[in-house]
Design a protein around this motif. Structure first.
Motif, PDB file in Angstrom:
ATOM      1  N   GLY A 143      11.115  12.522 -11.910  1.00 46.40           N
ATOM      2  CA  GLY A 143      10.301  12.119 -13.046  1.00 46.40           C
ATOM      3  C   GLY A 143       8.914  11.677 -12.615  1.00 46.40           C
ATOM      4  O   GLY A 143       8.544  11.732 -11.445  1.00 46.40           O
ATOM      5  N   ALA A 144       8.143  11.208 -13.596  1.00 44.37           N
ATOM      6  CA  ALA A 144       6.766  10.795 -13.359  1.00 44.37           C
ATOM      7  C   ALA A 144       6.712   9.388 -12.762  1.00 44.37           C
ATOM      8  O   ALA A 144       7.542   8.542 -13.083  1.00 44.37           O
ATOM      9  CB  ALA A 144       5.984  10.824 -14.667  1.00 44.37           C
ATOM     10  N   TYR A 145       5.727   9.173 -11.922  1.00 49.73           N
ATOM     11  CA  TYR A 145       5.495   7.858 -11.321  1.00 49.73           C
ATOM     12  C   TYR A 145       4.109   7.380 -11.691  1.00 49.73           C
ATOM     13  O   TYR A 145       3.178   8.178 -11.836  1.00 49.73           O
ATOM     14  CB  TYR A 145       5.647   7.925  -9.798  1.00 49.73           C
ATOM     15  N   TRP A 146       3.973   6.070 -11.827  1.00 51.62           N
ATOM     16  CA  TRP A 146       2.741   5.461 -12.300  1.00 51.62           C
ATOM     17  C   TRP A 146       2.323   4.330 -11.370  1.00 51.62           C
ATOM     18  O   TRP A 146       3.156   3.572 -10.899  1.00 51.62           O
ATOM     19  CB  TRP A 146       2.944   4.915 -13.717  1.00 51.62           C
ATOM     20  N   LEU A 147       1.009   4.229 -11.133  1.00 46.03           N
ATOM     21  CA  LEU A 147       0.461   3.109 -10.392  1.00 46.03           C
ATOM     22  C   LEU A 147       0.175   2.010 -11.407  1.00 46.03           C
ATOM     23  O   LEU A 147      -0.496   2.242 -12.414  1.00 46.03           O
ATOM     24  CB  LEU A 147      -0.827   3.502  -9.663  1.00 46.03           C
ATOM     25  N   GLY A 191      -2.083  -9.519  -9.452  1.00 48.78           N
ATOM     26  CA  GLY A 191      -3.114  -8.793  -8.716  1.00 48.78           C
ATOM     27  C   GLY A 191      -2.599  -7.694  -7.807  1.00 48.78           C
ATOM     28  O   GLY A 191      -3.373  -6.876  -7.317  1.00 48.78           O
ATOM     29  N   THR A 192      -1.301  -7.646  -7.576  1.00 47.19           N
ATOM     30  CA  THR A 192      -0.701  -6.643  -6.701  1.00 47.19           C
ATOM     31  C   THR A 192      -0.516  -5.326  -7.449  1.00 47.19           C
ATOM     32  O   THR A 192      -0.244  -5.327  -8.643  1.00 47.19           O
ATOM     33  CB  THR A 192       0.677  -7.136  -6.205  1.00 47.19           C
ATOM     34  N   GLN A 193      -0.654  -4.208  -6.730  1.00 49.19           N
ATOM     35  CA  GLN A 193      -0.388  -2.907  -7.324  1.00 49.19           C
ATOM     36  C   GLN A 193       0.986  -2.426  -6.886  1.00 49.19           C
ATOM     37  O   GLN A 193       1.399  -2.658  -5.759  1.00 49.19           O
ATOM     38  CB  GLN A 193      -1.459  -1.893  -6.926  1.00 49.19           C
ATOM     39  N   SER A 207      13.683  -1.954 -16.201  1.00 49.19           N
ATOM     40  CA  SER A 207      14.210  -2.229 -14.864  1.00 49.19           C
ATOM     41  C   SER A 207      13.119  -2.732 -13.927  1.00 49.19           C
ATOM     42  O   SER A 207      13.395  -3.464 -12.985  1.00 49.19           O
ATOM     43  CB  SER A 207      14.828  -0.969 -14.256  1.00 49.19           C
ATOM     44  N   THR A 208      11.883  -2.321 -14.173  1.00 49.11           N
ATOM     45  CA  THR A 208      10.742  -2.763 -13.390  1.00 49.11           C
ATOM     46  C   THR A 208       9.809  -3.520 -14.321  1.00 49.11           C
ATOM     47  O   THR A 208       9.284  -2.948 -15.265  1.00 49.11           O
ATOM     48  CB  THR A 208       9.998  -1.558 -12.770  1.00 49.11           C
ATOM     49  N   LYS A 209       9.637  -4.837 -14.047  1.00 48.80           N
ATOM     50  CA  LYS A 209       8.818  -5.681 -14.910  1.00 48.80           C
ATOM     51  C   LYS A 209       7.645  -6.320 -14.173  1.00 48.80           C
ATOM     52  O   LYS A 209       6.739  -6.839 -14.799  1.00 48.80           O
ATOM     53  CB  LYS A 209       9.668  -6.798 -15.513  1.00 48.80           C
ATOM     54  N   SER A 210       7.692  -6.300 -12.832  1.00 48.61           N
ATOM     55  CA  SER A 210       6.620  -6.892 -12.034  1.00 48.61           C
ATOM     56  C   SER A 210       6.656  -6.285 -10.636  1.00 48.61           C
ATOM     57  O   SER A 210       7.520  -5.462 -10.333  1.00 48.61           O
ATOM     58  CB  SER A 210       6.776  -8.415 -11.960  1.00 48.61           C
ATOM     59  N   CYS A 211       5.768  -6.775  -9.773  1.00 42.80           N
ATOM     60  CA  CYS A 211       5.728  -6.298  -8.388  1.00 42.80           C
ATOM     61  C   CYS A 211       6.797  -6.966  -7.536  1.00 42.80           C
ATOM     62  O   CYS A 211       7.001  -6.599  -6.393  1.00 42.80           O
ATOM     63  CB  CYS A 211       4.354  -6.570  -7.791  1.00 42.80           C
ATOM     64  N   GLY A 212       7.470  -7.931  -8.099  1.00 43.06           N
ATOM     65  CA  GLY A 212       8.446  -8.737  -7.369  1.00 43.06           C
ATOM     66  C   GLY A 212       8.155 -10.213  -7.547  1.00 43.06           C
ATOM     67  O   GLY A 212       8.972 -11.076  -7.228  1.00 43.06           O
ATOM     68  N   CYS A 213       6.977 -10.514  -8.100  1.00 42.17           N
ATOM     69  CA  CYS A 213       6.582 -11.908  -8.272  1.00 42.17           C
ATOM     70  C   CYS A 213       7.403 -12.591  -9.366  1.00 42.17           C
ATOM     71  O   CYS A 213       7.618 -13.804  -9.316  1.00 42.17           O
ATOM     72  CB  CYS A 213       5.095 -12.025  -8.582  1.00 42.17           C
ATOM     73  N   LEU A 214       7.898 -11.836 -10.325  1.00 39.64           N
ATOM     74  CA  LEU A 214       8.721 -12.418 -11.391  1.00 39.64           C
ATOM     75  C   LEU A 214      10.015 -12.980 -10.810  1.00 39.64           C
ATOM     76  O   LEU A 214      10.420 -14.111 -11.120  1.00 39.64           O
ATOM     77  CB  LEU A 214       9.031 -11.371 -12.459  1.00 39.64           C
ATOM     78  N   ARG A 215      10.655 -12.230  -9.939  1.00 41.79           N
ATOM     79  CA  ARG A 215      11.885 -12.697  -9.285  1.00 41.79           C
ATOM     80  C   ARG A 215      11.602 -13.931  -8.432  1.00 41.79           C
ATOM     81  O   ARG A 215      12.354 -14.901  -8.442  1.00 41.79           O
ATOM     82  CB  ARG A 215      12.498 -11.601  -8.428  1.00 41.79           C
ATOM     83  N   ALA A 216      10.495 -13.892  -7.694  1.00 32.92           N
ATOM     84  CA  ALA A 216      10.129 -15.035  -6.854  1.00 32.92           C
ATOM     85  C   ALA A 216       9.885 -16.277  -7.711  1.00 32.92           C
ATOM     86  O   ALA A 216      10.323 -17.375  -7.364  1.00 32.92           O
ATOM     87  CB  ALA A 216       8.891 -14.702  -6.025  1.00 32.92           C
ATOM     88  N   ASP A 217       9.194 -16.113  -8.832  1.00 30.74           N
ATOM     89  CA  ASP A 217       8.938 -17.243  -9.739  1.00 30.74           C
ATOM     90  C   ASP A 217      10.236 -17.792 -10.312  1.00 30.74           C
ATOM     91  O   ASP A 217      10.418 -19.009 -10.399  1.00 30.74           O
ATOM     92  CB  ASP A 217       8.017 -16.831 -10.883  1.00 30.74           C
TER      93      ASP A 217
END
Length: 77
Positions: free
Chosen positions: A32-36, A42-44, A56-66
């Motif tokens: 499938g298609a991928y998006w930046l 601020g992370t990409q 399934s993807t809501k952040s760069c990983g900072c949400l889980r860390a928070d």
């Protein structure tokens, strides 16, 4: 079978805003298609259309860390 790719540019998914379509990461087995995407922190990050739309993807990983930080803070009280 051919699928039309819906342009997600400018749309928000959780903390991510889609910047542009990009190539599939080598490590990914998903089609499938991928998006930046640009995260609010601020992370990409790259994400597939499927994971972004399904939530399934809501952040760069900072949400889980928070969430983990908040969970440990609550245990300390």
């Amino acid at each position: 079978m051919s699928y039309d790719i819906i342009d997600l540019t400018g749309q928000r998914f959780g903390r991510l805003v889609v910047i542009r379509k990009t190539y599939k990461p080598e490590s990914s087995t998903q089609t499938g298609a991928y998006w930046l995407c640009q995260c609010d922190c601020g992370t990409q990050k790259k994400g597939s259309s499927r994971n972004l739309k399904w939530g399934s993807t809501k952040s760069c990983g900072c949400l889980r860390a928070d969430r983990n930080r908040e969970r440990f803070r609550m245990k300390g009280n």
